[in-house]
Design an enzyme around this catalytic site. Structure first.
Site, mmCIF file in Angstrom:
data_model
loop_
_atom_site.group_PDB
_atom_site.id
_atom_site.type_symbol
_atom_site.label_atom_id
_atom_site.label_comp_id
_atom_site.label_asym_id
_atom_site.label_seq_id
_atom_site.Cartn_x
_atom_site.Cartn_y
_atom_site.Cartn_z
ATOM 1 N N TYR A 221 0.846 -1.196 0.000
ATOM 2 C CA TYR A 221 0.000 0.000 0.000
ATOM 3 C C TYR A 221 0.882 1.247 0.000
ATOM 4 O O TYR A 221 1.967 1.214 -0.543
ATOM 5 C CB TYR A 221 -1.046 -0.074 1.150
ATOM 6 C CG TYR A 221 -2.227 0.740 0.725
ATOM 7 C CD1 TYR A 221 -2.998 0.346 -0.379
ATOM 8 C CD2 TYR A 221 -2.504 1.956 1.323
ATOM 9 C CE1 TYR A 221 -4.023 1.137 -0.849
ATOM 10 C CE2 TYR A 221 -3.535 2.748 0.848
ATOM 11 C CZ TYR A 221 -4.289 2.344 -0.237
ATOM 12 O OH TYR A 221 -5.284 3.132 -0.720
ATOM 13 N N ARG A 274 -8.848 10.427 -8.194
ATOM 14 C CA ARG A 274 -8.008 11.112 -7.187
ATOM 15 C C ARG A 274 -7.227 10.055 -6.423
ATOM 16 O O ARG A 274 -7.521 9.746 -5.283
ATOM 17 C CB ARG A 274 -8.901 11.946 -6.254
ATOM 18 C CG ARG A 274 -8.174 13.034 -5.541
ATOM 19 C CD ARG A 274 -8.285 12.875 -4.034
ATOM 20 N NE ARG A 274 -7.888 11.541 -3.617
ATOM 21 C CZ ARG A 274 -7.976 11.100 -2.372
ATOM 22 N NH1 ARG A 274 -8.484 11.818 -1.444
ATOM 23 N NH2 ARG A 274 -7.573 9.875 -2.057
ATOM 24 N N LYS A 292 -5.989 -2.237 -1.270
ATOM 25 C CA LYS A 292 -6.862 -2.101 -0.091
ATOM 26 C C LYS A 292 -7.449 -3.454 0.299
ATOM 27 O O LYS A 292 -7.565 -3.782 1.474
ATOM 28 C CB LYS A 292 -8.013 -1.135 -0.386
ATOM 29 C CG LYS A 292 -7.579 0.310 -0.344
ATOM 30 C CD LYS A 292 -8.039 0.977 0.932
ATOM 31 C CE LYS A 292 -7.164 2.142 1.285
ATOM 32 N NZ LYS A 292 -7.740 3.266 1.928
ATOM 33 N N GLU A 363 -13.479 4.475 -2.953
ATOM 34 C CA GLU A 363 -12.068 4.729 -2.733
ATOM 35 C C GLU A 363 -11.528 5.677 -3.787
ATOM 36 O O GLU A 363 -11.694 5.433 -4.982
ATOM 37 C CB GLU A 363 -11.345 3.367 -2.848
ATOM 38 C CG GLU A 363 -9.923 3.385 -2.438
ATOM 39 C CD GLU A 363 -9.742 3.709 -0.967
ATOM 40 O OE1 GLU A 363 -10.542 3.236 -0.135
ATOM 41 O OE2 GLU A 363 -8.814 4.471 -0.659
ATOM 42 N N ASP A 364 -10.917 6.747 -3.349
ATOM 43 C CA ASP A 364 -10.210 7.664 -4.241
ATOM 44 C C ASP A 364 -11.069 8.212 -5.389
ATOM 45 O O ASP A 364 -10.609 8.314 -6.540
ATOM 46 C CB ASP A 364 -8.911 7.016 -4.762
ATOM 47 C CG ASP A 364 -7.859 6.941 -3.649
ATOM 48 O OD1 ASP A 364 -8.129 7.437 -2.534
ATOM 49 O OD2 ASP A 364 -6.766 6.420 -3.893
ATOM 50 N N ASP A 386 -13.992 5.471 2.260
ATOM 51 C CA ASP A 386 -12.856 5.383 3.173
ATOM 52 C C ASP A 386 -12.114 6.703 3.307
ATOM 53 O O ASP A 386 -11.611 7.031 4.370
ATOM 54 C CB ASP A 386 -11.899 4.281 2.700
ATOM 55 C CG ASP A 386 -10.811 4.058 3.727
ATOM 56 O OD1 ASP A 386 -11.168 3.883 4.905
ATOM 57 O OD2 ASP A 386 -9.632 4.091 3.370
ATOM 58 N N ASP A 387 -12.032 7.451 2.213
ATOM 59 C CA ASP A 387 -11.291 8.726 2.278
ATOM 60 C C ASP A 387 -11.981 9.705 3.210
ATOM 61 O O ASP A 387 -11.338 10.533 3.847
ATOM 62 C CB ASP A 387 -11.158 9.331 0.877
ATOM 63 C CG ASP A 387 -10.502 8.351 -0.053
ATOM 64 O OD1 ASP A 387 -9.334 8.015 0.173
ATOM 65 O OD2 ASP A 387 -11.182 7.858 -0.974
ATOM 66 N N ALA A 423 -10.833 14.359 2.996
ATOM 67 C CA ALA A 423 -10.226 13.898 4.241
ATOM 68 C C ALA A 423 -10.529 14.900 5.354
ATOM 69 O O ALA A 423 -11.096 14.539 6.389
ATOM 70 C CB ALA A 423 -8.726 13.705 4.037
ATOM 71 N N ASN A 526 -0.614 12.103 1.820
ATOM 72 C CA ASN A 526 0.123 10.992 1.212
ATOM 73 C C ASN A 526 0.460 11.324 -0.225
ATOM 74 O O ASN A 526 -0.247 12.127 -0.832
ATOM 75 C CB ASN A 526 -0.756 9.732 1.207
ATOM 76 C CG ASN A 526 -1.019 9.192 2.581
ATOM 77 O OD1 ASN A 526 -0.134 9.224 3.422
ATOM 78 N ND2 ASN A 526 -2.233 8.716 2.801
ATOM 79 N N ASN A 571 -5.442 4.619 7.485
ATOM 80 C CA ASN A 571 -6.820 4.119 7.531
ATOM 81 C C ASN A 571 -6.871 2.608 7.755
ATOM 82 O O ASN A 571 -7.914 2.075 8.100
ATOM 83 C CB ASN A 571 -7.553 4.410 6.221
ATOM 84 C CG ASN A 571 -7.613 5.872 5.917
ATOM 85 O OD1 ASN A 571 -6.770 6.636 6.398
ATOM 86 N ND2 ASN A 571 -8.601 6.293 5.163
HETATM 87 P P1 NAI Z 1 -9.036 16.879 -1.662
HETATM 88 O O1 NAI Z 1 -8.545 17.196 -2.995
HETATM 89 O O2 NAI Z 1 -10.453 16.470 -1.456
HETATM 90 O O3 NAI Z 1 -8.769 18.123 -0.688
HETATM 91 C C1 NAI Z 1 -7.586 18.846 -0.631
HETATM 92 C C2 NAI Z 1 -7.874 20.110 0.123
HETATM 93 O O4 NAI Z 1 -6.647 20.814 0.344
HETATM 94 C C3 NAI Z 1 -8.789 21.090 -0.632
HETATM 95 O O5 NAI Z 1 -9.714 21.649 0.283
HETATM 96 C C4 NAI Z 1 -7.821 22.166 -1.116
HETATM 97 O O6 NAI Z 1 -8.431 23.422 -1.234
HETATM 98 C C5 NAI Z 1 -6.827 22.169 0.024
HETATM 99 N N1 NAI Z 1 -5.547 22.781 -0.342
HETATM 100 C C6 NAI Z 1 -4.833 22.626 -1.474
HETATM 101 N N2 NAI Z 1 -3.726 23.394 -1.418
HETATM 102 C C7 NAI Z 1 -3.750 24.020 -0.242
HETATM 103 C C8 NAI Z 1 -2.898 24.948 0.372
HETATM 104 N N3 NAI Z 1 -1.779 25.350 -0.217
HETATM 105 N N4 NAI Z 1 -3.221 25.408 1.587
HETATM 106 C C9 NAI Z 1 -4.351 25.012 2.196
HETATM 107 N N5 NAI Z 1 -5.203 24.128 1.663
HETATM 108 C C10 NAI Z 1 -4.904 23.630 0.456
HETATM 109 O O7 NAI Z 1 -8.091 15.745 -1.110
HETATM 110 P P2 NAI Z 1 -8.329 14.786 0.133
HETATM 111 O O8 NAI Z 1 -8.975 13.539 -0.284
HETATM 112 O O9 NAI Z 1 -8.969 15.544 1.229
HETATM 113 O O10 NAI Z 1 -6.830 14.403 0.502
HETATM 114 C C11 NAI Z 1 -5.923 15.369 0.947
HETATM 115 C C12 NAI Z 1 -4.658 14.682 1.373
HETATM 116 O O11 NAI Z 1 -4.938 13.854 2.483
HETATM 117 C C13 NAI Z 1 -4.046 13.802 0.286
HETATM 118 O O12 NAI Z 1 -2.659 13.994 0.239
HETATM 119 C C14 NAI Z 1 -4.335 12.420 0.763
HETATM 120 O O13 NAI Z 1 -3.312 11.517 0.404
HETATM 121 C C15 NAI Z 1 -4.362 12.593 2.258
HETATM 122 N N6 NAI Z 1 -5.135 11.551 2.916
HETATM 123 C C16 NAI Z 1 -4.559 10.947 3.985
HETATM 124 C C17 NAI Z 1 -5.182 9.936 4.621
HETATM 125 C C18 NAI Z 1 -4.549 9.332 5.814
HETATM 126 O O14 NAI Z 1 -3.497 9.677 6.178
HETATM 127 N N7 NAI Z 1 -5.143 8.435 6.496
HETATM 128 C C19 NAI Z 1 -6.462 9.406 4.115
HETATM 129 C C20 NAI Z 1 -7.033 10.181 3.031
HETATM 130 C C21 NAI Z 1 -6.371 11.207 2.454
#
Ligand code: NAI
Length: 669
Positions: A221, A274, A292, A363-364, A386-387, A423, A526, A571
Site C-alpha cells: 500500500y 483522485r 486495499k 475509494e479515491d 474510506d477517504d 479527508a 500521502n 486508515n
Molecule cells: P481533496 O482534494 O479532497 O482536498 C484537498 C484540500 O486541500 C482542498 O480543500 C484544497 O483546497 C486544500 N488545499 C490545497 N492546497 C492548499 C494549500 N496550499 N493550503 C491550504 N489548503 C490547500 O483531497 P483529500 O482527499 O482531502 O486528501 C488530501 C490529502 O490527504 C491527500 O494527500 C491524501 O493523500 C491525504 N489523505 C490521507 C489519509 C490518511 O493519512 N489516512 C487518508 C485520506 C487522504
C-alpha cells in the site's frame, strides 16, 4: 477445506435422518441450521425442503429459510431443485448433479446432491465432485501450494513431474520469498515481486505479508502502491480485479457474473480520479482497490475469495495518459453529470443483484463525486467512503490517543485543518459527531473545527465556498495564510490534509509549540513526498514536544537522546475492522455511529508503552487483534441499532475471530 471424501453426502443425510427421528422436527431443523452444530462442517451442510420445494432449513445460509426454492436454478441454469423434489416425491431418495459455488474457495464446481424423503421432509446434502488438478491447480492462485504440495497431494492431484521433486514447507517457501524480497533494488521491484506471488499463490502471499506486516505494508500500500499506479499499464503482467467501463453500460450485472468467486462480501471500487495525493490516474488506479483488499485480508482476516476490486473506467482527464499508447483504460474524457450518475447507479443495482451480501467501499473518488455519492447511497445500501469516513475515524482515534498524553478533553480543543477536502471535512464531521455524543450542541461542536483551503481560512464572509465547507464557515476575520490563522485562532491541534508538501513550516510548528505544552501535529497527506512536514521536522522544531503522526510512514527519530516513534494515521487501522464487523453481522448500512465507535475502540487499544514513545496508534504487529476488537465493537453497534441481519452469536468476539482467514495450506484430499 474438508477432510471428507466423495460419497459423504449420503452418510451425512443418513446421520441427519437418525438425528431427526431421535429428536423430532423442531430440534432437528434448528440443529441443521446451527453453524456451530454437528451438521455444518466446512463446505458440507444439510438442507431440508418440503414436498413443494420450500426451504425449511439450510445449514449454509439461514436466510434461505422459508424461501420458495422450486424455481431455483444452478450456475448453468438447470432447475435442480425441481428435479430433487420430483424424484423425492416419486422414488423417496436419489442423486442429482448440478453446479454450485464452493463456500470455501468460491470456485464453481460440479456438485452432486443426495436426498431422502422422510415424512414431509426432503433431507439433502451435496458433495463437490471435482477439484482442480494438475496444471489447472497450479495456476489457481487460491488453491496453489507450489513446491509445498506433499507427495500424497502430488499422487492424488496429478502433480508429479509438474513440480521440482523436493517438497518444501511453507516456512521454507516464505524464507525464499523474503530473501528475494531483500535482494530487490527498490520498492517498486518489491511490489512487482509481491503482486507476482499473489497471482501465483495467495496463501503464501498472505503468509509472508501477515508475518512481516510492518515491512510489507509500505510496499503493498502507500507509498509504493502510488508509484505502481503511476506506471500501472507499463508494469502490467496479469489482470486482477474487475474493470467496468462506460462501454459496458447496460451489461454490468452480466459482467459481475464473470467474476469467478460467487460469495463476494467486500468490494472496493474507484473511478481513479483522485488516486492518493497523485490526481487522476484513470484505469491505472486499479492498484488501489487491489491493495486495499489485500489489507482487508492481511489485517482483518477477510477471506481473499470474499473480496472484489473494481475499477469504474469512466475516462480520464490526464493528458499524459490519454496520449500514452500503453494506457490500459478507455482513451476518452471523463463522463460527468447524468451519464456518470446513471453508470454508478447501474453498478450499485448490479451489486445488489449479483452479490447481495457485499459491502461497497468507495475509494479515491474526486471530491465532486465522493461526498455526493456517499450522501446519496449511505442510507440506501451498505456503503462507505474510506477517504471521508475511514480517514476521519483513524484521525479521531489519533486525537483521542494524543489527549491521553496531554490529559486534555476533546471539548476543550481547537482544531485547525489545512485542507478542506474529503479527508479534512470528513474528519471535522466525525469530530463534531463525537462532541455531540459527549453532550455538546451542534453549533458549539462545529466551532471547535476550523478549516483552511487553498484560498485561506474558511470564514463566513467568503463567497466562494462549496457546499461541504459551509458548516465550518464561522464568523471570523479572514486569514489568508497558516501563520495568521494560528496566531488568530490559537489551535491546540494542526491537521494537514492538503496534499501540499512542506506547508507546516518551521515557523508554524514553533508557533504551535509556543501556544501549547504538547502541540498535536498530524501531517496526513500521502504519499510521503506530500506530507505537510516530516517527523524529524516536527520533533526538532518543537524541541521534542510535538505529538506527531503522519499519513505515510516515517522512521523513528532520535532527538536529544529521546527516540520518538511517529505513528502512522493509516486508515488501515479502521477500514478492515469496520468491514469485518459489518460482514460478520451482515449489517444493512454502515453508519457514522459505527465509525465513531471504531475510533474509540482503536484509541483504547493504544498501549501506554506506545504513548511513552510518542506513538498514538498501536503497533502494526497487533493489527489483526486490533481489527477483531474493532469489528466486535462495530457489529455490537449494528445489533444495538437493529441493523444486523444475522443472529447475534453468544460470544461475538470469539465468533468474529473464528471467521478470520489464516494463511495456512488446507488439506485437499
Ligand atoms: P481533496 O482534494 O479532497 O482536498 C484537498 C484540500 O486541500 C482542498 O480543500 C484544497 O483546497 C486544500 N488545499 C490545497 N492546497 C492548499 C494549500 N496550499 N493550503 C491550504 N489548503 C490547500 O483531497 P483529500 O482527499 O482531502 O486528501 C488530501 C490529502 O490527504 C491527500 O494527500 C491524501 O493523500 C491525504 N489523505 C490521507 C489519509 C490518511 O493519512 N489516512 C487518508 C485520506 C487522504
Amino acid at each position: 477445506m474438508s477432510e471428507r471424501v466423495a460419497g459423504d453426502a449420503e452418510s451425512w443425510v443418513k446421520k441427519a435422518i437418525t438425528f431427526y427421528k431421535a429428536s423430532g422436527k423442531r430440534i432437528a431443523l434448528a440443529e441443521f441450521m446451527d453453524p456451530d452444530g454437528q451438521f455444518v462442517q466446512d463446505e458440507m451442510y444439510i438442507y431440508v425442503l418440503n414436498p413443494k420445494g420450500t426451504m425449511l432449513a439450510h445449514g449454509g445460509n439461514e436466510k434461505f429459510m422459508g424461501e420458495e426454492f422450486i424455481e431455483v436454478k444452478d450456475y448453468d441454469g438447470k432447475s435442480f431443485i425441481k428435479k430433487i423434489v420430483q424424484i423425492a416425491n416419486t422414488e423417496g431418495s436419489g442423486w442429482v448433479d448440478y453446479k454450485w459455488y464452493h463456500p470455501v474457495t468460491g470456485q464453481v464446481l460440479p456438485k452432486t446432491v443426495y436426498f431422502e424423503k422422510v415424512d414431509d421432509l426432503i433431507i439433502c446434502s451435496g458433495d463437490y465432485k471435482e477439484f482442480s488438478k494438475g496444471v489447472a491447480l497450479l495456476h489457481d492462485p487460491m488453491l496453489n501450494k507450489g513446491t509445498a504440495f506433499t507427495e500424497t497431494d502430488r499422487d492424488a492431484l496429478k502433480l508429479h513431474g509438474l513440480l521440482p521433486p523436493h517438497v518444501q514447507t511453507q516456512e521454507e517457501q516464505a524464507l525464499r520469498v523474503m530473501s528475494n524480497f531483500q535482494k530487490k533494488p527498490n520498492d517498486l521491484e518489491r511490489y512487482i515481486q509481491l503482486v507476482g506471488l499473489q497471482d501465483r499463490n495467495e496463501t503464501l502471499f498472505y503468509h509472508v505479508v501477515m508475518n512481516n506486516i510492518e515491512e510489507m505494508m509500505p510496499i503493498i500500500y502507500t507509498p509504493t502502491v502510488g508509484k505502481a499506479c503511476q506506471e500501472y499499464g507499463h508494469l502490467f503482467r496479469r489482470p486482477r480485479g474487475l474493470y467496468l467501463s462506460m462501454n459496458d453500460k447496460g451489461k454490468i450485472a452480466e459482467i459481475l457474473m464473470n467474476w469467478p468467486y460467487k460469495d463476494v462480501r467486500v468490494i472496493v471500487v474507484t473511478d481513479g480520479e483522485r488516486i492518493l495525493g497523485l490526481g487522476d490516474l484513470g484505469a491505472f488506479g486499479m492498484g488501489i482497490p487491489i491493495g486495499k483488499l489485500s489489507l482487508y485480508t492481511a489485517c482483518a482476516g477477510i477471506h481473499p475469495s470474499y473480496t472484489l476490486p473494481v475499477l469504474l473506467d469512466v475516462g480520464t482527464e490526464n493528458e499524459a495518459l490519454l496520449n500514452d499508447p500503453l494506457y490500459t483504460g478507455i482513451s476518452q474524457r471523463r463522463a460527468r453529470g447524468k451519464a456518470y450518475d446513471k453508470f454508478f447507479a447501474e453498478f450499485v443495482r448490479a451489486v445488489h443483484k449479483v452479490f447481495p451480501k457485499a459491502l461497497i467501499q468507495l475509494e479515491d473518488f474526486a471530491n465532486i463525486n465522493a461526498f455526493r455519492l456517499l450522501h446519496e447511497y449511505k442510507n440506501r445500501t451498505c456503503i462507505f467512503d474510506d477517504d471521508i469516513q475511514g480517514t476521519a475515524a483513524v484521525t479521531l482515534a489519533g486525537v483521542y490517543s494524543a489527549l491521553r498524553i496531554t490529559k486534555g478533553q476533546l471539548r476543550d480543543q481547537t482544531l485547525l485543518f489545512l485542507g478542506a477536502g474529503e479527508a479534512g471535512i470528513g474528519i471535522g464531521n466525525l469530530i463534531v459527531s463525537a462532541l455531540i455524543d459527549e453532550g455538546m450542541s451542534k453549533g458549539e461542536a462545529l466551532k471547535r473545527c476550523w478549516f483552511m483551503d487553498s484560498k485561506g481560512l474558511v470564514v463566513k464572509s467568503r463567497k466562494d465556498l462549496v457546499e461541504h465547507k459551509l458548516n465550518y464557515a464561522h464568523n471570523h476575520p479572514f486569514c489568508p495564510d497558516l501563520m495568521m490563522s494560528i496566531q488568530s485562532l490559537k489551535p491546540t491541534a494542526l491537521i494537514g490534509a492538503s496534499g501540499m508538501p512542506k506547508s507546516f513550516t518551521q515557523q508554524a510548528v514553533e508557533a504551535m509549540t509556543k501556544l501549547n505544552e504538547r502541540p498535536i501535529i498530524l501531517a496526513l497527506s500521502n504519499p510521503t513526498s506530500k506530507a505537510e512536514c516530516t517527523a524529524e521536522e516536527a520533533y526538532t522544531w518543537s524541541n521534542g514536544r510535538a505529538i506527531f503522526a503522519s499519513g505515510s510512514p516515517f522512521p523513528p527519530v532520535t532527538y536529544h537522546d529521546q527516540t520518538f516513534v511517529p505513528g502512522q494515521g493509516n486508515n488501515v487501522y479502521i477500514f478492515p475492522g469496520v468491514g469485518l464487523g459489518v460482514i460478520a453481522c451482515e449489517a444493512k448500512y454502515v453508519t457514522d455511529h459505527m465509525f465513531l465507535t471504531a475510533a474509540k475502540s482503536l484509541a483504547s487499544q493504544v498501549l501506554e508503552s506506545d504513548l511513552v514513545q510518542g506513538r498514538i496508534f498501536p503497533s502494526l504487529k497487533r493489527i489483526q487483534e486490533v481489527s477483531a476488537v474493532i469489528a466486535t465493537a462495530v457489529a455490537e453497534v449494528a445489533y444495538k441499532d437493529g441493523l444486523a441481519h444475522k443472529k447475534r452469536p453468544a460470544d461475538l468476539l470469539a465468533y468474529i475471530k473464528s471467521q478470520m482467514y489464516k494463511p495456512v495450506y488446507q488439506n485437499y484430499i
